[in-house]
Design an enzyme around this catalytic site. Structure first.
Site, short mmCIF file in Angstrom:
data_model
loop_
_atom_site.label_atom_id
_atom_site.label_comp_id
_atom_site.label_asym_id
_atom_site.label_seq_id
_atom_site.Cartn_x
_atom_site.Cartn_y
_atom_site.Cartn_z
N GLU A 238 -5.44 -18.40 -19.77
CA GLU A 238 -4.19 -18.58 -17.79
C GLU A 238 -3.89 -19.95 -18.52
O GLU A 238 -2.79 -20.21 -17.45
CB GLU A 238 -5.03 -18.30 -16.93
CG GLU A 238 -5.74 -16.79 -17.21
CD GLU A 238 -6.87 -16.92 -15.50
OE1 GLU A 238 -6.14 -15.77 -14.60
OE2 GLU A 238 -7.60 -17.23 -15.10
N CYS B 111 -4.37 -8.81 -19.96
CA CYS B 111 -4.74 -7.97 -18.52
C CYS B 111 -3.90 -8.62 -17.23
O CYS B 111 -4.32 -7.78 -16.31
CB CYS B 111 -6.55 -7.75 -18.12
SG CYS B 111 -6.53 -10.25 -17.80
N HIS C 117 0.77 -1.31 -0.43
CA HIS C 117 0.16 0.05 0.22
C HIS C 117 0.96 0.96 -0.10
O HIS C 117 0.23 2.62 -0.79
CB HIS C 117 -1.02 -0.17 1.46
CG HIS C 117 -2.56 -0.55 1.09
ND1 HIS C 117 -3.44 -0.96 1.10
CD2 HIS C 117 -2.82 -0.16 -0.31
CE1 HIS C 117 -4.35 -1.33 1.33
NE2 HIS C 117 -4.56 -0.92 -0.18
C1 PEP Z 1 -3.37 -13.53 -14.51
O1 PEP Z 1 -3.28 -14.85 -13.95
O2 PEP Z 1 -2.94 -12.67 -15.56
C2 PEP Z 1 -4.42 -12.21 -13.65
C3 PEP Z 1 -5.15 -11.44 -14.81
O3 PEP Z 1 -5.58 -12.93 -13.28
P1 PEP Z 1 -4.88 -12.35 -11.66
O4 PEP Z 1 -3.52 -11.74 -11.50
O5 PEP Z 1 -6.08 -12.25 -10.91
O6 PEP Z 1 -4.64 -13.67 -11.08
MG MG Z 2 -5.34 -15.40 -13.17
#
Ligand code: PEP
Ligand code: MG
Length: 571
Positions: free
Chosen positions: A432, A503, A191
């Site tokens: 993923e 993402c 944080h």
């Molecule tokens: C990822 O796995 O890249 C993702 C965006 O999901 P998280 O980081 O929430 O697992």
């Molecule tokens: Mg993920």
């Protein structure tokens, strides 16, 4: 002889030179003896609670004024942790039944919470652990009468050196006076680091031994992006030059906040989006020029609650995001719980490898009532703007088809009830798991879009836990293996006319951007503050040179070879 250069984790960009401010607080010494008078301990506890509450209310108000509503929420969360009955009741019980002193009771109860959160290797929970530690320290100081240093009162230019800075200490810093901070512990996701970035105060964390290396009146020079620190710099001019060139580059980046996303050769179709965890984060996305939300991690809504959030509660949150985005696209991921992310109100079965176990889509498709509530809320929100629903951790085509079918059944149900669902609704999935990446073209027949979660994709491909320091050398985003999987994913989607986002953290990495451009990624979703830098990088590259880079990178044998190629392109 040259001075020693201390190297920590660059956690908030910026270069500074200033006098040191050594933050050494009096030690909190827990009284381990048996309490002679429990009543007196309870009185001390009540007074410590009241003072802590008073501090937090004040901190919330000053943070709201200085940093806005989103950051002030941290102290709202602190207040609710402080008032959590499990904490208060636990402390009182230990005092009453086990003759604990107030300090021992506070330490034990809050310590249990910290240990529980720290055992989870999720960023969100790590922050929660830091929050509980912060509250615990404040309570203990009030209970033991230990002086609390007022950092807001600093009235000369300094760089703070400390063991650690808590979120509440960071929130008090005045950027006009505090030119940076350097701590023995912490990292980019704490944080304190997140706040430092919003306050635009340079920070270097995880330095291990900086506190014992400085003395009063030392001058410190620091670079918050490289993580380098020099005490009493030999050549001050070199550092002054760095300060000037950082200022110039910041001014340059500001120009990219509201500029269009366009490559050097005029290609305009890349979309720069941002990841969020709550509707409050949207403000920041827009402030940094985000064009979309590529990932709303809906699990935070569940983790912040004391029970399963209702359809109405969820609908309100999702609609708020869609409304605030005013026609810009939003992708909301369905509940990605399990593995490391736990809920206080649901007991997950024990598994030896929870990351490979009962989580995300595997959990929600097994708990259809819980899933239905979320899907209905999402579908309802889709009537108010462009929305994509995205399923996490999809491994097989059947799994995706079943989740999509379930969503379409819920849609029919709503329509029967006369409730509107958006016409532009898209149903997509995260990539993923390598099993999905290698046959992405098969998934693309059914999915409207993909978003690559590289955080997980890399760990599953390399069989290297994303949080394990011991095997971190194997966690290689630039490995040719990952590049080939990305190529299969992007080409597979495009074969069926579908779009691909990313993402995972890789999407915002300056060295990854040229590779992802050359691979033809459509949407890049990152932390909001990284958007201007990504836009600037794109503006300096042509599609042709990124495609040539990718062609060479796919032929490489090692990460190092790939990175060397990228460095030649971005210089
Ligand atoms: C990822 O796995 O890249 C993702 C965006 O999901 P998280 O980081 O929430 O697992
Ligand atoms: Mg993920």
């Amino acid at each position: 002889m040259a001075n020693k250069i201390y190297k920590g984790i660059g956690s908030s960009d910026g270069v500074s030179i200033a006098k040191v401010f050594i933050l050494k607080e009096d030690k909190i010494v827990i009284d381990d003896s048996k309490a002679k008078d429990p009543k007196a301990e309870i009185t001390k506890y009540e007074s410590a609670m009241a003072k802590t509450k008073e501090d937090l209310v004040k901190l919330k108000a000053t943070t709201l004024e200085k940093l806005g509503a989103e950051k002030a929420e941290i102290f709202e969360a602190h207040l609710s942790i402080l008032e959590d009955p499990a904490i208060g009741e636990g402390i009182l019980e230990l005092i009453n039944k086990s003759e604990y002193t107030v300090s021992k009771a506070i330490n034990e109860v809050t310590g249990n919470f910290v240990a529980m959160f720290e055992a989870m290797d999720d960023e969100y929970f790590k922050e929660r652990a830091a929050d509980v530690k912060d509250i615990s320290a404040r309570l203990l100081k009030h209970a033991l009468g230990v002086r609390i240093i007022d950092l807001a009162a600093i009235n000369e230019e300094v760089i703070i050196v400390a063991e650690d800075l808590t979120p509440s200490q960071t929130a008090q810093l005045n950027p006009k006076m505090v030119k940076g901070f350097a701590c023995n512990v912490g990292g980019r996701t704490s944080h304190a680091a997140i706040m430092a970035r919003s306050l635009e105060i340079p920070a270097v964390l995880g330095l291990k031994d900086i506190l014992s290396s400085v003395k009063d009146n030392d001058i410190i020079a620091m670079d918050g992006s490289t993580g380098e620190i020099e005490i009493n710099p030999k050549d001050k001019k070199v550092w002054e030059k760095k300060v000037e060139s950082f200022k110039a580059s910041q001014e340059e980046l500001k120009k990219f906040i509201n500029a269009p996303t366009v490559t050097k050769d005029g290609f305009k179709d890349f979309i720069l989006g941002a990841n969020i965890g709550s509707p409050n984060d949207v403000e920041n996305v827009l402030a940094y020029g985000g064009e979309a939300i590529g990932l709303f991690r809906s699990e935070f809504l569940y983790m912040d609650n004391s029970n399963w959030p209702t359809e109405e509660e969820q609908f309100t949150s999702y609609k708020k995001v869609v409304d605030l985005m005013k026609g810009k696209p939003t992708v909301i991921r369905t509940l990605d719980i399990g593995g490391d992310k736990k809920l206080s109100y649901f007991q997950f079965p024990h598994e030896d490898n929870p990351f490979l176990g009962y989580r995300a889509i595997r959990f929600t498709m097994d708990k259809k009532d819980i899933f239905r509530t979320q899907i209905r809320a999402l579908l309802r929100a889709s009537a108010f703007g462009p929305l994509g629903i995205m399923f996490p951790m999809i491994a097989t085509v059947d799994e995706f088809k079943a989740a999509k079918e379930f969503t379409l059944e819920c849609k029919k149900e709503l329509e029967k009830e006369g409730i509107k669902v958006g016409k532009d609704l898209e149903i997509g999935m995260m990539i993923e798991i390598p099993a999905a990446a290698v046959i992405a073209d098969k998934f693309a027949k059914y999915a409207d879009f993909f978003s690559v979660g590289t955080n997980d994709l890399i760990q599953y491909t390399m069989a290297a836990d994303r949080m394990s320091e011991k095997v971190s050398y194997l966690y290689q985003p630039y490995s040719p293996s990952i590049l080939h999987l990305l190529k299969l994913t992007i080409d597979g989607a495009h074969k069926h006319g579908k779009w691909v986002g990313m993402c995972g953290e890789m999407a915002g990495e300056p060295h990854a951007i040229p590779l992802l451009m050359g691979l033809g990624l459509d949407e890049f979703s990152m932390s909001a503050t990284s958007v201007p830098r990504a836009r600037s990088i794109m503006s300096k590259l042509t599609i042709k040179e990124t495609q040539e880079l990718v062609a060479k990178a796919l032929e490489c044998e090692t990460t190092e070879e790939v990175l060397n190629l990228v460095k030649k392109v971005i210089k």
